[in-house]
Enzyme design. Structure first.
Site, short mmCIF file in Angstrom:
data_model
loop_
_atom_site.label_atom_id
_atom_site.label_comp_id
_atom_site.label_asym_id
_atom_site.label_seq_id
_atom_site.Cartn_x
_atom_site.Cartn_y
_atom_site.Cartn_z
N CYS A 2 0.85 -1.17 0.00
CA CYS A 2 0.00 0.00 0.00
C CYS A 2 0.89 1.24 0.00
CB CYS A 2 -0.94 0.12 1.19
SG CYS A 2 -2.09 -1.25 1.34
N ARG A 27 3.72 -0.39 -4.99
CA ARG A 27 3.49 -0.94 -3.65
C ARG A 27 2.17 -1.70 -3.54
NH1 ARG A 27 6.82 1.50 0.15
NH2 ARG A 27 5.42 0.86 1.80
N TRP A 75 -2.92 -2.65 -1.59
CA TRP A 75 -2.65 -4.08 -1.79
C TRP A 75 -3.43 -4.76 -0.67
CZ3 TRP A 75 -0.54 -8.22 0.89
CH2 TRP A 75 -0.20 -9.34 0.12
N ASN A 101 -1.49 2.09 5.74
CA ASN A 101 -0.67 1.01 5.22
C ASN A 101 -0.25 0.17 6.42
OD1 ASN A 101 1.28 -0.62 4.01
ND2 ASN A 101 2.86 0.96 4.11
N GLY A 102 -0.58 -1.12 6.40
CA GLY A 102 -0.23 -1.98 7.52
C GLY A 102 -1.40 -2.88 7.87
N GLU A 487 16.42 -18.00 -9.09
CA GLU A 487 16.03 -16.64 -9.41
C GLU A 487 15.38 -16.57 -10.80
OE1 GLU A 487 15.45 -14.08 -7.92
OE2 GLU A 487 15.63 -12.43 -9.33
N LYS A 491 11.61 -15.27 -11.48
CA LYS A 491 11.31 -14.16 -12.41
C LYS A 491 10.22 -14.59 -13.36
CE LYS A 491 12.60 -11.66 -10.81
NZ LYS A 491 13.33 -11.25 -9.67
N GLU A 494 6.67 -15.14 -11.57
CA GLU A 494 5.97 -13.99 -11.00
C GLU A 494 5.43 -13.03 -12.06
OE1 GLU A 494 8.24 -11.19 -8.61
OE2 GLU A 494 10.06 -11.75 -9.66
N HIS A 510 16.78 -37.37 -8.48
CA HIS A 510 16.14 -37.80 -7.24
C HIS A 510 14.64 -37.53 -7.26
CE1 HIS A 510 20.04 -38.72 -5.60
NE2 HIS A 510 20.46 -37.52 -5.99
N LYS A 609 5.48 -4.45 -4.58
CA LYS A 609 6.94 -4.30 -4.54
C LYS A 609 7.48 -4.38 -3.12
CE LYS A 609 10.87 -3.25 -6.51
NZ LYS A 609 11.45 -4.40 -7.22
#
Ligand code: F6R
Length: 614
Positions: A2, A27, A75, A101-102, A487, A491, A494, A510, A609
């Protein structure tokens, strides 16, 4: 998550708020809203589900006047991402508007209490409970809005950055923070407020970062006061932020992500500037020099991080163990903070975080600090919560990263971790002049080597076309390339929503090798390292089961080239620096697959983000 923006002053609030929301959209972007007071007694609140653009479109014929206002891009945590749950939330009296925000963890208890007092709620958010609570306290006695906010926040358990405005007192914004960031900007034409400095830097470079449990009152005449929850004054020196506006724009690229991928040569040069000193054959990391004894006497390092930063941490572990022979553990911050980890005085806990705001990483270092560990931060955002909570640290200095998928921050983190490992090794007498010179040469050649890889962009775009509509991918690597495989897979998943898994190449037999058939693309990092022959065998195993192989190889390779369906050649570098060079083609691949699918590359679904909730 947020983003919050606020403005009070001589100018109009709305343009500042919308501009700020656009900057903060990384955000969170599932709904957005603004609240302005055009005149005493009138509060205009506009909200829309979706991105900031939807909000802008929806206010076209509305009154957007006002010299004071607050805004929010969300968000979702509590309540669906719809218009009702979008911020700002208004108190039942219609007097107060609040953005948050929180997470208010005890919102259920507070809501029951307020419901008993006759409060009716129009959303399912925790935030609405907070604005009603402030309204209740404010209305119950003869007190200022600041006092009502202070009392309300004493009842709150959780994390918050808030901004509140009062319809009947349009000359102020009251803001407060605990565990969620909030920055105040001071300019000639008024005062600015935001979750980070990016919406503020085009108006002023003078900022104050609020600390936990501080409340700020920003006044129309440009004055402000910062107090704690007991109303004692808090002193803050204004700090100067150095963010260049160009870094906040796309500069001709279609998305921030591809711009940030292409920015990497320059970003890494910035990251090393003043630290990698060829003339003196030295790597100077000031926090290592200043804290030499603590670091050298550490029995072990524990790296805590999340997501991409955790992958950088895995590379950091190998670097520090290789160069310094200090044992290093790498922990997911979210797991570490809730275990009962053994932390002893003299342990160094290193937090790696682009944003410096990730709630789990922050909580992990706070816990480690209480247990006596020395905290070392590796952050990108200057003045961020983790940077400020750490005992020492090194910024990665790659500039603001706007695309939600981390690219330049990852290579910057790995570069900083390499410099830290090498500076420490030198202090420990483990790096002779020859080795130092070699590492310095390799570090300084990274920007050029990245440029060489970026030149394959068109070729990678062609490969991406072939793989755009597959459903699964496997990424393989060994040694330093294993975190690169993780990574690369992260990428891809997402931003393109394609399922992808990263594995150490030798682990395939395995279990995962059962997945291989002609529909399974396998990306292998098969560069010329001491494990090259082993990786060749792993590639052979995939090939003989029909897997389609896309290999990242060292320039001039012939063996893998004959086995793979597609090859991307990268320039040779020291094994420990390959993660930086080898991750570039994987970033490009993920980007082009997602862009081909027409997805919102910079703002992938369900993500944000800065993950300031646990
Ligand atoms: C993925 C990504 C995330 C972040 C993670 C930690 O591309 O960006 O996985 O790495 O959310 O964020 P920071 O580094 O800000 O602590």
């Amino acid at each position: 998550m947020c983003g919050i923006v606020g403005y009070i002053g001589k100018g109009q609030a709305y343009p500042v708020l919308i501009n700020g929301l656009n900057r903060l959209e990384y955000r969170g972007y599932d709904s957005a809203g603004v609240a302005m007071i055009p005149e005493k007694g009138t509060l205009n609140i506009y909200k829309a589900a979706g991105k900031v653009k939807q909000l802008e479109d929806s206010v076209k014929n509305c009154n957007i006047e006002g010299h004071v206002g607050i805004a929010h891009t969300r968000w979702a945590t509590h309540g669906a991402p719809n218009k009702e749950n979008a911020h700002p939330h208004c108190s039942m009296s219609g007097r107060l508007a609040l953005v948050h925000n929180g997470i208010i963890e005890n919102y259920g208890v507070l809501k029951d209490k307020l419901t008993e007092k006759g409060y009716v709620f129009s959303s399912t958010t925790d935030t609405e409970v907070l604005v009603q609570l402030i309204d209740y306290i404010y209305g119950a006695g003869d007190m200022s809005l600041v006092a009502a906010v202070q009392l309300a926040l004493k009842e709150v358990i959780g994390a918050y950055a808030i901004a509140v405005i009062d319809r009947d007192n349009p000359d102020m914004i009251v803001a407060a923070r605990k565990s969620s960031p909030l920055v105040i900007g001071m300019a000639e034409d008024g005062l600015y407020l935001a979750s980070d400095a990016t919406p503020i830097v085009e108006y002023t470079n003078k900022v104050i970062y609020l600390d936990d449990e501080e409340v700020a009152c920003l006044n129309m005449d440009g004055t402000y006061r910062i107090v704690d929850l007991d109303n004692a004054d808090c002193c803050h020196e204004a700090q100067t932020v150095a963010v260049n506006i160009g870094q906040l724009q796309k500069g001709g690229f279609p998305h921030f992500m591809i711009k940030e991928i292409f920015d990497q040569p320059e970003c890494l040069a910035d990251c090393m500037r003043g630290r990698v000193l060829k003339d003196m054959n030295k790597i100077v990391v000031s926090a290592v020099i200043e804290n030499r004894d603590v670091l050298l006497n550490a029995r072990r390092f524990i790296i805590v991080a999340c997501g991409t930063s955790w992958h950088a941490g895995l590379i950091g572990k190998q670097l520090i163990e290789d160069f310094c022979r200090i044992p290093v553990e790498v922990e997911y911050a979210s797991e570490f903070r809730y275990r009962n980890p053994v932390i002893n005085e003299g342990d160094v806990v290193m937090a790696v975080s682009q944003s410096g705001e990730t709630a789990d990483t922050l909580a992990a270092i706070e816990m480690a600090k209480e247990k006596g560990a020395f905290i070392y931060g590796v952050c990108n955002v200057v003045g961020s919560s983790i940077a400020r909570a750490a005992d020492a640290g090194s910024y990665i200095h790659v500039g603001p990263e706007i695309g939600v998928a981390s690219t330049k921050a990852f290579t910057g983190q790995v570069t900083v971790l390499t410099m830290i490992a090498m500076a420490l090794a030198k202090e420990m007498g483990r790096a002779d002049d020859g080795f130092m010179a070699k590492v310095i040469d390799e570090l300084l050649s990274l920007p050029e080597k990245i440029k060489e890889v970026l030149a394959f962009d068109e070729y990678i775009k062609d490969i991406a076309r072939i793989f755009t509509y597959v459903h699964n991918f496997i990424y393989l690597g060994r040694g330093y390339a294993f975190p690169v495989a993780l990574e690369g897979a992260l990428k891809l998943k997402e931003i393109s929503y394609i399922h992808a898994e990263g594995y150490p190449a030798a682990e395939m037999k395995h279990g995962p090798i059962a997945l291989i058939d002609s529909n399974m693309p396998v990306v292998v990092i098969a560069t010329k390292t001491h494990l090259y022959d082993k990786v060749v065998s792993n590639v052979q195993e995939i090939k003989s089961r029909g897997g389609r192989i896309l290999a990242v190889v060292t320039k001039g390779d012939t063996v893998i080239k004959n086995m793979a369906d597609f090859c991307i050649e990268i320039p040779e570098t020291m094994e420990c620096m390959e993660p930086v060079v080898a991750s570039i083609p994987l970033q490009l691949l993920a980007y082009h697959v997602a862009a081909n699918k027409g997805l919102d590359v910079d703002r992938p679904r369900n993500l944000a983000k800065s993950v300031t909730v646990e």
